[in-house]
Design an enzyme around this catalytic site. Structure first.
Site, PDB file in Angstrom:
ATOM      1  N   ASP A  37      33.042  39.159  39.598  1.00 38.55           N
ATOM      2  CA  ASP A  37      33.814  38.182  39.367  1.00 38.55           C
ATOM      3  C   ASP A  37      33.571  37.180  38.387  1.00 38.55           C
ATOM      4  O   ASP A  37      32.272  36.371  38.681  1.00 38.55           O
ATOM      5  CB  ASP A  37      34.206  37.456  40.785  1.00 38.55           C
ATOM      6  CG  ASP A  37      34.815  36.148  40.827  1.00 38.55           C
ATOM      7  OD1 ASP A  37      35.273  35.613  39.663  1.00 38.55           O
ATOM      8  OD2 ASP A  37      35.438  35.662  42.020  1.00 38.55           O
TER       9      ASP A  37
ATOM     10  N   ARG B 167      58.560  45.022  37.289  1.00 41.63           N
ATOM     11  CA  ARG B 167      57.316  45.217  37.994  1.00 41.63           C
ATOM     12  C   ARG B 167      56.211  45.682  37.507  1.00 41.63           C
ATOM     13  O   ARG B 167      55.117  45.353  37.632  1.00 41.63           O
ATOM     14  CB  ARG B 167      57.631  45.559  39.368  1.00 41.63           C
ATOM     15  CG  ARG B 167      56.537  45.091  40.352  1.00 41.63           C
ATOM     16  CD  ARG B 167      56.749  46.005  41.787  1.00 41.63           C
ATOM     17  NE  ARG B 167      56.743  47.274  41.492  1.00 41.63           N
ATOM     18  CZ  ARG B 167      57.716  48.436  41.861  1.00 41.63           C
ATOM     19  NH1 ARG B 167      58.520  47.773  42.682  1.00 41.63           N
ATOM     20  NH2 ARG B 167      57.541  49.718  41.786  1.00 41.63           N
TER      21      ARG B 167
HETATM   22  C1  LIG Z   1      39.463  30.202  42.738  1.00 39.02           C
HETATM   23  C2  LIG Z   1      38.685  31.523  42.486  1.00 39.02           C
HETATM   24  C3  LIG Z   1      39.159  32.691  42.869  1.00 39.02           C
HETATM   25  C4  LIG Z   1      40.572  33.030  43.357  1.00 39.02           C
HETATM   26  O1  LIG Z   1      41.517  32.574  42.451  1.00 39.02           O
HETATM   27  P1  LIG Z   1      42.934  32.119  42.998  1.00 39.02           P
HETATM   28  O2  LIG Z   1      43.632  32.223  41.624  1.00 39.02           O
HETATM   29  O3  LIG Z   1      42.774  30.572  43.645  1.00 39.02           O
HETATM   30  O4  LIG Z   1      43.543  33.085  43.910  1.00 39.02           O
HETATM   31  C5  LIG Z   1      38.244  33.770  42.788  1.00 39.02           C
HETATM   32  N1  LIG Z   1      37.115  33.794  42.550  1.00 39.02           N
HETATM   33  C6  LIG Z   1      36.595  32.567  42.158  1.00 39.02           C
HETATM   34  C7  LIG Z   1      35.108  32.304  41.762  1.00 39.02           C
HETATM   35  C8  LIG Z   1      37.170  31.310  42.306  1.00 39.02           C
HETATM   36  O5  LIG Z   1      36.637  30.255  42.046  1.00 39.02           O
END
Ligand SMILES: *Cc1c(COP(=O)(O)O)cnc(C)c1O
Length: 389
Positions: free
Chosen positions: A182, A57
């Site tokens: 992000d 893990r």
């Molecule tokens: C798709 C996405 C996520 C989440 O990713 P997953 O792998 O689907 O959980 C987060 N931020 C953005 C900008 C995304 O487009």
């Protein structure tokens, strides 16, 4: 990584980071390690935890290989992998808050991020305030003594507002808060998160890094200062991705540079073509000079990926359905970043709180894949004919 230096260019890193053939009997790629139990050779070694790996893990050589590569590309200290992009976001948010704290989150954020703040964080006693993604340095007016995080996503999900990340980061740091970004849209190839002031950078690796719509994966990188909190939370939440998916992340990494170049080129060509169509009210693509976010994009980004939006002129739902249902190459689906083109209607009016989304007609998000761009135009042109009929 003995023969390599921190100075190498990104395309070289994509080819060489996170693998060491001499450790794998000469084979080029780091293999898939599967495993829970790791054996310790002696009691002394067990008690001192004196070996690289101790439990499945907590990491395997496959996981460490991708983490090392992403940390290098991001320009951060260390990276952790998670089973999805959303779990990377959740871990990063939880790592820096306690009951009574406040966080500031962009109104343009990916919707499940918003749900996590409004549900889980709320139940833990953390208050989220959404801010206008274009607020820039004026975010300081929203910062209080309890603010712990400024969270940005640039450009924003669906609506592609380019955020002034350095200004947000400065205001966050002046208040002792952490700047979390992000960076899924640009990837570290087109936006260097730590050079622009982020403390923590997340990618939904599910999208461009994996790049083939066949795995779920998240990555989160931190500065040396922010990493200990992230590391602890990540470990305590038990966020280990599956070995196959990690390998697909490593596999995708090797071609990320050429794929993004093509996504960018075809995306821009299609965006320009769409801007000329009589059915389209406007195109939202930061790399177009007409885009409101273009100046910031030029200042901070070195490229654009293949995801952007358009707003149509007002049209009946049945006509829109005829357009979308009949498309042969553009699929309707959520997770972009793969080799294939996608199209998706969206309407942020239902959930935005700090800003008001105003659109002439229905909005569509396009992901431009690796197909021939003339074929993509023909597919959309036939769709527009159905829209008009
Ligand atoms: C798709 C996405 C996520 C989440 O990713 P997953 O792998 O689907 O959980 C987060 N931020 C953005 C900008 C995304 O487009």
């Amino acid at each position: 990584m003995s023969k390599r230096t921190r100075k190498q260019k990104d395309l070289t890193r994509l080819a060489h980071a996170g693998r060491e053939p001499s450790r794998q009997h000469g084979f080029v790629n780091t293999p898939i390690y599967r495993g829970s139990t790791v054996i310790f050779p002696t009691l002394a070694c067990l008690e001192a935890e004196d070996q690289d790996y101790s439990y499945g893990r907590l990491g395997t050589p496959t996981i460490r290989a991708l983490e090392e590569a992403i940390a290098e590309l991001d320009g951060g200290y260390r990276t952790r992998l998670t089973p999805s992009g959303l779990s990377a976001i959740a871990a990063a948010l939880i790592a820096f808050v306690a009951a009574g704290d406040e966080i500031l989150v962009s109104d343009s954020v990916y919707r499940p991020t918003r749900r996590f703040c409004d549900d889980v964080l709320k139940r833990l006693g953390v208050t989220t305030t959404y801010y206008d993604p274009l607020i820039g340095g004026a975010i300081e007016t929203l910062i209080t003594k309890k603010t712990r995080i400024v969270f940005a996503e640039s450009p924003g999900s669906q609506t592609f507002e380019v955020q002034d990340v350095p200004a947000l980061a400065k205001a966050a740091h002046d208040a002792g808060a952490v700047m979390i970004l992000d960076n899924t849209w640009a990837t570290p190839l087109y936006f260097k998160p730590f050079a622009h002031g982020a403390d923590v950078s997340i990618q939904a690796a599910t999208k461009y890094l994996v790049g083939h719509a066949d795995a779920m994966l998240g990555v989160v990188t931190a500065t040396e200062q922010a990493f200990p909190a992230l590391y602890r939370t990540h470990e305590q939440l038990g966020l280990c991705p599956g070995p196959e998916d990690v390998y697909l992340g490593l596999r995708g990494l090797r071609s990320l540079g050429v794929r993004l170049e093509r996504h960018q080129k075809s995306g821009l060509e299609l965006a320009r073509w769409l801007a000329e169509r009589p059915e389209v009210a406007r195109v939202i693509h930061p790399a177009l000079p007409t885009d409101p976010g273009h100046a910031l994009w030029r200042r901070d980004f070195t490229g654009a990926s293949g995801l952007f939006s358009i707003v149509l002129k007002p049209v009946a739902q049945a006509k829109l359905a005829a357009m979308l249902d009949g498309l042969g190459l553009f699929g309707m689906g959520y997770s972009w970043g793969g080799f294939e083109s996608l199209i998706l209607p969206f309407d942020p009016r239902a959930y935005r709180t700090a800003t008001k989304w105003q659109a002439e007609g229905p909005a569509l998000r396009l992901h431009v894949g690796l197909e021939d761009v003339e074929d993509l135009k023909a597919d959309l042109a036939a769709g527009f004919a159905r829209l008009a009929s």
